[in-house]
Design a protein around this motif. Structure first.
Motif, PDB file in Angstrom:
ATOM      1  N   LYS A 186       4.506 -19.703 -13.275  1.00 10.24           N
ATOM      2  CA  LYS A 186       4.939 -19.056 -12.036  1.00 10.24           C
ATOM      3  C   LYS A 186       3.825 -18.195 -11.457  1.00 10.24           C
ATOM      4  O   LYS A 186       3.247 -17.377 -12.175  1.00 10.24           O
ATOM      5  N   VAL A 187       3.577 -18.417 -10.202  1.00  9.01           N
ATOM      6  CA  VAL A 187       2.522 -17.655  -9.542  1.00  9.01           C
ATOM      7  C   VAL A 187       3.084 -16.968  -8.305  1.00  9.01           C
ATOM      8  O   VAL A 187       3.816 -17.581  -7.527  1.00  9.01           O
ATOM      9  N   GLY A 188       2.767 -15.711  -8.144  1.00  4.81           N
ATOM     10  CA  GLY A 188       3.178 -14.984  -6.947  1.00  4.81           C
ATOM     11  C   GLY A 188       2.045 -14.959  -5.938  1.00  4.81           C
ATOM     12  O   GLY A 188       0.895 -14.756  -6.298  1.00  4.81           O
ATOM     13  N   LEU A 217       8.319  -1.088  -1.931  1.00  3.66           N
ATOM     14  CA  LEU A 217       7.128  -0.375  -1.478  1.00  3.66           C
ATOM     15  C   LEU A 217       6.988   0.959  -2.206  1.00  3.66           C
ATOM     16  O   LEU A 217       5.917   1.298  -2.707  1.00  3.66           O
ATOM     17  N   GLU A 218       8.099   1.670  -2.276  1.00  2.05           N
ATOM     18  CA  GLU A 218       8.058   2.989  -2.919  1.00  2.05           C
ATOM     19  C   GLU A 218       7.606   2.894  -4.367  1.00  2.05           C
ATOM     20  O   GLU A 218       6.906   3.763  -4.871  1.00  2.05           O
ATOM     21  N   SER A 219       8.005   1.806  -5.014  1.00  2.00           N
ATOM     22  CA  SER A 219       7.725   1.717  -6.443  1.00  2.00           C
ATOM     23  C   SER A 219       6.234   1.621  -6.722  1.00  2.00           C
ATOM     24  O   SER A 219       5.799   1.799  -7.848  1.00  2.00           O
ATOM     25  N   ALA A 278       2.431  -3.631  -3.451  1.00  2.70           N
ATOM     26  CA  ALA A 278       3.781  -3.466  -3.982  1.00  2.70           C
ATOM     27  C   ALA A 278       4.317  -4.771  -4.554  1.00  2.70           C
ATOM     28  O   ALA A 278       4.911  -4.789  -5.632  1.00  2.70           O
ATOM     29  N   HIS A 279       4.101  -5.863  -3.835  1.00  2.00           N
ATOM     30  CA  HIS A 279       4.610  -7.133  -4.332  1.00  2.00           C
ATOM     31  C   HIS A 279       3.893  -7.547  -5.608  1.00  2.00           C
ATOM     32  O   HIS A 279       4.489  -8.121  -6.505  1.00  2.00           O
ATOM     33  N   THR A 280       2.614  -7.268  -5.680  1.00  2.00           N
ATOM     34  CA  THR A 280       1.880  -7.591  -6.905  1.00  2.00           C
ATOM     35  C   THR A 280       2.533  -6.909  -8.099  1.00  2.00           C
ATOM     36  O   THR A 280       2.807  -7.521  -9.128  1.00  2.00           O
ATOM     37  N   LEU A 281       2.794  -5.633  -7.898  1.00  2.00           N
ATOM     38  CA  LEU A 281       3.403  -4.868  -8.975  1.00  2.00           C
ATOM     39  C   LEU A 281       4.779  -5.435  -9.323  1.00  2.00           C
ATOM     40  O   LEU A 281       5.125  -5.636 -10.482  1.00  2.00           O
ATOM     41  N   ASN A 282       5.518  -5.712  -8.279  1.00  2.00           N
ATOM     42  CA  ASN A 282       6.869  -6.209  -8.453  1.00  2.00           C
ATOM     43  C   ASN A 282       6.875  -7.555  -9.178  1.00  2.00           C
ATOM     44  O   ASN A 282       7.640  -7.782 -10.103  1.00  2.00           O
ATOM     45  N   TYR A 283       5.989  -8.441  -8.742  1.00  2.00           N
ATOM     46  CA  TYR A 283       5.895  -9.761  -9.365  1.00  2.00           C
ATOM     47  C   TYR A 283       5.543  -9.637 -10.837  1.00  2.00           C
ATOM     48  O   TYR A 283       6.107 -10.321 -11.683  1.00  2.00           O
ATOM     49  N   SER A 284       4.600  -8.778 -11.143  1.00  2.00           N
ATOM     50  CA  SER A 284       4.182  -8.723 -12.533  1.00  2.00           C
ATOM     51  C   SER A 284       5.339  -8.204 -13.383  1.00  2.00           C
ATOM     52  O   SER A 284       5.488  -8.583 -14.531  1.00  2.00           O
ATOM     53  N   THR A 291      -7.086  -2.790 -10.944  1.00  2.00           N
ATOM     54  CA  THR A 291      -6.462  -1.764 -11.783  1.00  2.00           C
ATOM     55  C   THR A 291      -5.068  -2.205 -12.205  1.00  2.00           C
ATOM     56  O   THR A 291      -4.676  -2.024 -13.357  1.00  2.00           O
ATOM     57  N   ILE A 292      -4.328  -2.788 -11.270  1.00  2.00           N
ATOM     58  CA  ILE A 292      -2.994  -3.274 -11.623  1.00  2.00           C
ATOM     59  C   ILE A 292      -3.113  -4.369 -12.676  1.00  2.00           C
ATOM     60  O   ILE A 292      -2.368  -4.406 -13.651  1.00  2.00           O
TER      61      ILE A 292
END
Ligand code: SF4
Ligand code: SF4
Lengths: 371, 338
Positions: A208-210, A266-268, A286-292, A319-320
């Motif tokens: 799965k790739v975001g 976004l807030e996260s 934000a989406h990167t973080l969310n996807y991971s 960094t993420i």
């Protein structure tokens, strides 16, 4: 008045539905091709972002087919998108095309101005008719997006290579000649059924790739060299949050639930980036973080060369990647991007993801056997 | 406590304000030295490839400072005028720095955002005061001082002085006794005032006997006036400065030639340059050249082009305006740009 508009993936479908309902003539720009881009390359500043170059090609090709008014949405900064209209108008003028450009800025820039511009497009049709048309267009927009999501799911699991794309291409050929929102919706339903009947391998656990990055580049297959198809053909399930539908729901239609969820996402990401810097850089982070956190195997960021906000995001992503332990690759596309090199990079990345996954599974196995 | 201020980007616009404020509160300031090859190279190696030159350079200056000071001052200027923005990269600057450079001392972030209105100006300073742990009455006085200092600075620039000369009296430009003409340089202050990355263009031009004006020298009221007729409000403050001064010079009264100095990969420059070039072509067709600089720009090629441009200008001045190097009759073109 014959209206045209820029291409962005399948955005033309809801737009067509809207204008069909309003009874306004439109020219859908021809599919983006090398020739489209060539027009843009010839007359645009070299450093302009890719979307500007491609969309100007759209306009010229549409004008040649009889369009005399261009409608595009605007925004007021900080990114360049908001000033596209002005620059493009000057370029078209020097090319000798005397067309009207109607820029629909968000209403907060002046509600009166906004209304006047809308009226310019809709003419004298009564309000209720307009609202009904808009409502239907929203529906079409939503359904189209659902269809696209289905394609993403099917493509990586299909048993006979190419089934999904064949079905979808047939749909795209047909939709141009269908008239009216109702017809379009039916056509979508029909395709949906066909897609659902495609034979898939249900045991497959695809990588799965975001997909994150600049919205235009993500959505328009021509500029991203059809990344969704390329990945899908490698058996990768692509996830993409960015969509025309999402944009509409966030910016135009007050879909409160959707907005709240987006805001939350976004807030996260506050620790990495806590404010809007223009374009969709905040969403990218934000989406990167969310996807991971949702368990993607990897993430691909894609941006046009020189995209200002995405460059900021690009410098945050490593960094993420480190902190969340997830492979992230950044792809920069421009008019010179070669297909071969692009494909190789994608393949290498997917190989890496396979490796990572089997390593993780091994480790997991070990842990289990210890117990 | 030593506060490090990188000599890059907004340093050239706001240093007097920052300096006055911080000094007033009793902090000492260390500024990174003028750009050198090493600083640039370090910046290039640390920053993401796709960024523009000035941002890379900023990284270099921060890296230079990081072991020499206790905190590094990093401005985050979201907006410097109501309803306007500056470049997205300025907004994300602290994030870029944090994620690209390791082992940083704490950052002192100056969050300046006037988007909603000029009244928010003081917030940024209050916030700074809080980060530094000083009392608010102190901050108030320092703030007043800083603002008035900045005001004087801006007035001096508008009266025609070079920002660099004000910041460093050694670099003062006097009006040339005998000058062949005036050349307007359209550029961000942080490009043209950095003698290293601008290849010292201003000095080179002056050595050839031309006076130099830069965008910031055109008074703000005039710049703003020139933008009134734009079909859509331009929302980048820097873009406004460049375009506003450009349009003024295109009228042909103030300068004899225009140079657009832009940095490779700058999104804003590319748009403004496009507009100015097109307006110029429709109007007086003043001698006009674009110089794009990046980390690979060679000194030699740059000098040759500059000389060629100045030669052309000289011919054109000498032979009057009765012929045009572009092959058009200058008088027959439309007199309005829009
Ligand atoms: S987000 Fe990127 S591609 Fe879009 S207008 Fe801004 S710089 Fe151009
Ligand atoms: S305005 Fe241009 S040169 Fe300045 S930081 Fe932004 S992109 Fe870079």
């Amino acid at each position: 008045m014959v209206i045209t508009f820029p291409h962005m993936g399948t955005m033309y479908i809801p737009v067509k539905a809207l204008f069909d309902e309003l009874g306004i003539n439109i020219v859908i720009p021809p599919r983006i091709s090398k020739r489209t881009l060539e027009v843009g390359l010839k007359c645009c500043p070299e450093m302009a972002c890719l979307p500007l170059k491609v969309t100007i090609g759209n306009y010229v090709e549409s004008i040649k087919r009889g369009a005399d008014t261009i409608v595009l949405s605007g925004s007021c900064g900080p990114c360049r998108f908001g000033y596209y209209g002005v620059v493009q108008k000057e370029i078209l003028r020097d090319l000798g095309y005397d067309v009207e450009i109607v820029i629909l800025d968000p209403p907060r820039e002046g509600i009166k101005e906004f209304w006047e511009r809308v009226k310019k497009i809709t003419g004298n049709s009564p309000l209720y008719k307009g609202l009904r048309a808009i409502n239907k267009a929203f529906k079409v927009c939503e359904e189209t997006e659902r269809l696209l999501k289905l394609v993403l799911q099917k493509r990586c699991r299909e048993v006979y290579k190419g089934d999904t794309d064949r079905t979808f291409n047939r749909f795209e050929d047909k939709i141009r000649s269908v008239k009216g929102a109702q017809g379009i919706l039916e056509c979508i339903q029909e395709t949906r059924k066909q897609l659902e009947n495609i034979k898939v391998d249900n045991n497959k656990k695809p990588i799965k790739v975001g997909l994150v990055g600049e919205i235009y580049t993500i959505i328009e297959p021509y500029v991203n060299l059809n990344i969704e198809k390329r990945l899908g053909d490698m058996g990768v399930e692509v996830h993409r949050e960015m969509s025309v539908d999402g944009w509409v729901k966030y910016h135009l239609a007050p879909d409160i639930k959707f907005r709240r969820k987006q805001k939350q996402i976004l807030e996260s990401s506050k620790d990495y980036l806590g404010l809007c810097i223009g374009g969709h850089a905040w969403e990218t982070v934000a989406h990167t973080l969310n996807y991971s956190r949702e368990g993607m195997d990897g993430i691909i960021q894609i941006l046009p060369f020189g995209c200002m906000p995405e460059i900021v995001a690009e410098s945050i992503l490593p960094t993420i990647a480190k902190e969340e332990c997830i492979p992230i690759m950044t792809l920069v596309v421009d008019e010179l991007t070669g297909e071969a090199g692009y494909q190789t990079r994608l393949e290498a990345f997917v190989d890496l993801l396979h490796l990572e996954r089997s390593r993780r599974e091994n480790e997991f196995g070990k842990v289990l056997s210890w117990n | 406590m030593n506060i490090g201020i990188p000599r890059a980007l907004l340093y050239f616009d706001y240093f007097p304000m920052w300096q006055t404020f911080l000094n007033y509160l009793g902090f000492s300031i260390i500024i990174s030295p003028p750009t050198t090859k090493d600083i640039l190279n370090i910046g290039v190696s640390l920053c993401v490839d796709d960024a523009c030159l000035p941002v890379k350079l900023f990284h270099g200056h921060v890296a230079y400072l990081k072991e020499k000071v206790d905190v590094i001052f990093v401005p985050r200027l979201v907006s410097v005028a109501p309803g306007e923005f500056i470049c997205p990269k300025f907004i994300g600057l602290p994030e870029m720095i944090k994620n690209s450079i390791e082992n940083l001392p704490p950052l002192l972030i100056f969050n300046y955002n006037l988007y909603k209105g000029i009244r928010d100006k003081k917030d940024a300073f209050d916030d700074l005061g809080r980060q530094l742990g000083v009392s608010s009455s102190h901050v108030d006085r320092a703030y007043k001082e800083a603002i008035s200092r900045q005001y004087i600075y801006e007035a001096m620039i508008e009266s025609g002085q070079n920002p660099l000369a004000i910041l460093h009296p050694k670099e003062k430009w006097d009006k040339l006794d005998y000058s062949k003409g005036v050349i307007g340089i359209i550029a961000h202050p942080y490009l043209v005032c950095d003698r290293y990355i601008s290849m010292d263009i201003a000095k080179k031009i002056r050595d050839k006997g031309y006076d130099v004006r830069i965008s910031a020298n055109v008074p703000q009221t005039i710049r703003e006036n020139n933008l009134e007729t734009m079909p859509k409000r331009l929302f980048w403050s820097y873009g406004r400065n460049l375009l506003g001064s450009g349009i003024e010079w295109l009228k042909g009264n103030e300068v004899d030639g225009i140079i657009f100095l832009s940095s490779f990969g700058c999104g804003i420059d590319s748009f403004i340059e496009e507009l100015i070039r097109r307006y110029n072509a429709r109007q007086l067709r003043l001698p006009y050249a674009v110089f794009t600089i990046d980390e690979h720009s060679g000194q030699a090629g740059f000098d040759t082009r500059l000389e060629a441009f100045l030669d052309m200008l000289e011919w054109r001045c000498k032979d009057g305006y009765n012929f045009s190097p572009y092959g058009y009759d200058v008088y027959s073109s439309k007199s309005s740009i829009r």
